[in-house]
Design a protein around this motif. Structure first.
Motif, mmCIF file in Angstrom:
data_model
loop_
_atom_site.group_PDB
_atom_site.id
_atom_site.type_symbol
_atom_site.label_atom_id
_atom_site.label_comp_id
_atom_site.label_asym_id
_atom_site.label_seq_id
_atom_site.Cartn_x
_atom_site.Cartn_y
_atom_site.Cartn_z
ATOM 1 N N ARG A 1 8.795 -10.094 -7.062
ATOM 2 C CA ARG A 1 7.841 -9.029 -6.715
ATOM 3 C C ARG A 1 6.487 -9.607 -6.309
ATOM 4 O O ARG A 1 5.846 -9.090 -5.388
ATOM 5 N N SER A 2 6.057 -10.670 -6.952
ATOM 6 C CA SER A 2 4.785 -11.304 -6.592
ATOM 7 C C SER A 2 4.846 -11.890 -5.180
ATOM 8 O O SER A 2 3.918 -11.705 -4.380
ATOM 9 N N VAL A 3 5.935 -12.596 -4.870
ATOM 10 C CA VAL A 3 6.090 -13.169 -3.536
ATOM 11 C C VAL A 3 6.201 -12.056 -2.497
ATOM 12 O O VAL A 3 5.583 -12.116 -1.424
ATOM 13 N N THR A 4 6.957 -11.009 -2.817
ATOM 14 C CA THR A 4 7.096 -9.873 -1.911
ATOM 15 C C THR A 4 5.739 -9.248 -1.622
ATOM 16 O O THR A 4 5.399 -8.959 -0.464
ATOM 17 N N SER A 5 4.945 -9.060 -2.635
ATOM 18 C CA SER A 5 3.612 -8.470 -2.476
ATOM 19 C C SER A 5 2.730 -9.347 -1.594
ATOM 20 O O SER A 5 2.028 -8.854 -0.703
ATOM 21 N N ALA A 6 2.783 -10.652 -1.805
ATOM 22 C CA ALA A 6 1.986 -11.565 -0.990
ATOM 23 C C ALA A 6 2.430 -11.549 0.468
ATOM 24 O O ALA A 6 1.594 -11.592 1.376
ATOM 25 N N LEU A 7 3.716 -11.466 0.694
ATOM 26 C CA LEU A 7 4.222 -11.417 2.070
ATOM 27 C C LEU A 7 3.848 -10.112 2.767
ATOM 28 O O LEU A 7 3.541 -10.109 3.958
ATOM 29 N N ARG A 8 3.883 -9.005 2.035
ATOM 30 C CA ARG A 8 3.526 -7.721 2.645
ATOM 31 C C ARG A 8 2.096 -7.747 3.172
ATOM 32 O O ARG A 8 1.789 -7.115 4.163
#
Length: 142
Positions: A132-139
């Motif tokens: 979720r942290s990586v996903t948030s950063a990519l978004r």
């Protein structure tokens, strides 16, 4: 740092492939495919149009339309009038569609419990937080 990210990307792709194969095997036990299972699941609450389902699933409208047509032909999905868009009907589960989805989900629950026991709930929770942290950063990039 770049090496860690490259390794994560490779591992996530490998995991995604294994999860797809697992999903195909689970859905096949009820004569379905993972794509059909995903579509049944995504429309299960209120029904969606094909374009809405495609956006939620992150795939093309054409791919979802093909699956929707098959499920309508198999009487697992019905098309209902859409008060918000005259030419884009809502796809809804039929009674048979709900029963098939429930059976597939039961099989998946058993498999998920087995995997949780094998890996450990804490590992899964930590992994989920990381993803979720990586996903948030990519978004934030687009």
């Amino acid at each position: 740092m770049a090496d860690e990210m490259a390794m994560l990307v490779a591992d996530v792709y490998e995991l995604a492939g294994l999860l797809r194969r697992s999903g195909e095997a689970i859905a096949a036990r009820e004569g379905q495919t993972q794509a059909r299972w995903q579509f049944l699941s995504v429309i299960s609450d209120d029904g969606l149009t094909v374009p809405q389902a495609a956006r939620r699933l992150g795939v093309t409208r054409q791919a979802v339309q093909r699956v929707a047509n098959e499920l309508v032909d198999d009487l697992l999905v019905e098309l209902a009038s859409n008060p918000d868009h005259r030419t884009s009907p809502l796809c809804r589960l039929t009674g048979d569609g709900r029963r098939i989805l429930a059976r597939i989900n039961k099989i998946a629950e058993v498999e998920n419990r087995r995997l949780t026991q094998a890996v450990g709930a804490e590992v899964l929770k930590a992994t989920d937080r990381g993803v979720r942290s990586v996903t948030s950063a990519l978004r934030g990039q687009w």
